[in-house]
Design an enzyme around this catalytic site. Structure first.
Site, PDB file in Angstrom:
ATOM      1  N   SER A   1       0.840  -1.186   0.000  1.00 35.22           N
ATOM      2  CA  SER A   1       0.000   0.000   0.000  1.00 35.22           C
ATOM      3  C   SER A   1       0.884   1.248   0.000  1.00 35.22           C
ATOM      4  CB  SER A   1      -0.898   0.013   1.239  1.00 35.22           C
ATOM      5  OG  SER A   1      -0.101   0.288   2.376  1.00 35.22           O
ATOM      6  N   LYS A   2       0.240   2.378   0.004  1.00 34.29           N
ATOM      7  CA  LYS A   2       0.940   3.666  -0.014  1.00 34.29           C
ATOM      8  C   LYS A   2       1.984   3.778   1.090  1.00 34.29           C
ATOM      9  CE  LYS A   2      -2.130   6.968  -2.183  1.00 34.29           C
ATOM     10  NZ  LYS A   2      -3.561   6.899  -2.001  1.00 34.29           N
TER      11      LYS A   2
END
Ligand code: GLU
Length: 461
Positions: A239-240
């Site tokens: 994820s980010k």
């Protein structure tokens, strides 16, 4: 049989690299078999729908150079067809109308939760003789099998079996007449002639429910291949938090599409120990049997080294075009000519287009230019050397890297205890405005005598 795969992203606003890898696998599989890959946008969630998100997906596909066959299909546009299939299932007795109120349903959910049962809905309207309540629009539910077990023969996960008591009579058409996702996917895949469904293993559970619909319609099921998700370096879902998670971000960091394809391919698929696999080679080799069963971890350093490899392979003119937006300065004809001369050296050093641009921008810069802080410091300390450089380089009749280097060595002997760095550093600072660049002797030769002297003069002030 023509192999037909599909790429059916939901438009979320950007393309996750896991989605990109799914697209790549579908594309390679279709290409390997001389088949087709279709592109469908799963855009039924109208509340969250945005055209920009669709455009972002298309742009990412184009950037990755993954093409598709035919027009892009909008799932939302097919909704009438989906509803028609629901009504057909109702007519054939494979589905039924359910008149439960939201309150009744939430009660059932709570009860099931309390008792730890996976299936909440108690099927009270299945085969019910009850008179439907007046004025109420029903939902349509599919009749899932009540006993036995179902098996998905997955090409990656192997045979996966669940007890049918785990399957619910899920809704296929809501009481407002809109089809549910589960129905839409199956109808679209069938209507589009999809033979192989290659997708993230977060959809494996959906396959069992989707198979109920295939069976109810008497349609041939697709071959399934559920691929493990991509994990971040720490082992949790990418994820980010781990850094860039979208294709767009990798583009903005200066990665090449062919490097991205190679890296994503290896992230979950292998061909012996091969790390560098060209797209042509990948098309020849790709098959579902070598997709890894366990999730792969994203490795930024490896991506960078794969990219460095493709930087060296790339044509100079193309690299300059791709690096131009990162340079922050206009690339006119003269700059382009210089960059073409300097490109071999630049690309031999650069891990990304961004680095190529940062280290090559001086070819395009025009006087007067800004020196970075370190360069400014070196210039301030090296004014005596710069004066010598101006004299010595002005006297050169042949302005070659060798002659420039020899002149610098002479100055080093007479003014810097023989230390060439003491001469090359201020020269680099004055020529490039930075302290990081390819060989400054080459750089001067490429810029030519007039421009080099002009830059030395400008830097002495
Ligand atoms: N729209 C789904 C997603 O983006 C894909 C569903 C599928 O492949 O069946 O995850």
């Amino acid at each position: 049989m023509t192999i037909v795969t599909r790429f059916p992203p939901s438009p979320t606003g950007f393309m996750h690299i896991g989605t990109a890898r799914t697209a790549l696998f579908n594309w390679l599989f279709a290409k390997h078999h001389g088949g087709k890959m279709l592109f469908r946008i799963e855009d039924t969630d109208r509340a969250r729908h945005s055209e920009e998100a669709v455009t972002a997906l298309i742009n990412s596909m184009k950037w990755l150079e993954l093409d598709w066959d035919g027009d892009i299909v909008s799932q939302f546009e097919q909704r009438e067809r989906h509803a028609e299939v629901a009504r057909e299932l109702l007519k054939s007795g494979k589905a039924y109308e359910c008149y439960c109120t939201p309150e009744e349903l939430s009660q059932m959910r709570e009860q099931a939760k309390k008792e730890g049962r996976p299936v909440a809905y108690d099927r009270r309207w299945r085969d019910s003789k009850q008179t439907p309540p007046a004025g109420m629009k029903p939902a349509i539910r599919i009749k899932a099998p009540l006993d036995g077990a179902s098996t998905v023969h997955d090409k990656v996960q192997g045979d996966v079996t669940v007890e049918n008591t785990q399957l619910d009579d899920f809704i296929i058409l809501r009481s407002d007449g809109t089809p549910t996702y589960m129905l839409s996917v199956v109808v679209d895949d069938h209507d589009m002639g999809v033979t192989h469904v290659i997708r993230g293993d977060d959809h494996l559970n959906n396959s069992f429910r989707q198979d109920v619909l295939y069976d109810a319609m008497g349609w041939k099921k697709p071959v399934y291949a559920h691929i493990p998700l991509i994990l971040g370096p720490d082992g949790s879902k990418m994820s980010k938090r781990h850094g860039a998670a979208s294709v767009e971000e990798y583009r903005e960091m200066g990665y090449l599409p062919e490097a991205m394809r190679n890296y994503l391919l290896r992230l979950g698929w292998s061909h012996g120990d091969d790390e560098i696999i060209s797209t042509a080679q990948a098309i020849e080799w790709f098959g579902l049997e070598h997709i890894q069963k366990s999730p792969a971890r994203f490795d930024f350093a490896k991506l960078e080294s794969v990219n460095a490899h493709y930087m060296k392979q790339a044509g100079n003119a193309r690299l300059i075009d791709l690096a131009a937006p990162f340079m922050g300065v206009e690339i006119d004809a003269l700059a382009r000519e210089r960059l073409l001369k300097g490109a071999d050296e630049l690309k031999g050093r650069a891990k990304t287009l961004k680095q190529f641009a940062a280290e090559g921008a001086f070819y395009a810069k025009k006087l007067p230019f800004d020196y970075d802080d370190k360069a400014r410091e070196i210039l301030a300390a090296g004014s005596a050397i710069l004066a010598e450089l101006e004299k010595a380089l002005a006297a050169l009749s042949s302005f070659t890297p060798e002659a420039i280097e020899a002149a610098c060595k002479d100055i080093a002997q007479t003014h810097a205890e023989g230390k060439l760095g003491k001469v090359a550093m201020p020269l680099r600072a004055v020529i490039t405005g930075t302290t990081v660049s390819p060989s400054v002797f080459h750089a001067c030769a490429i810029l030519g005598k007039e421009e080099s002297l002009a830059r030395i003069k400008a830097g002495r002030r």
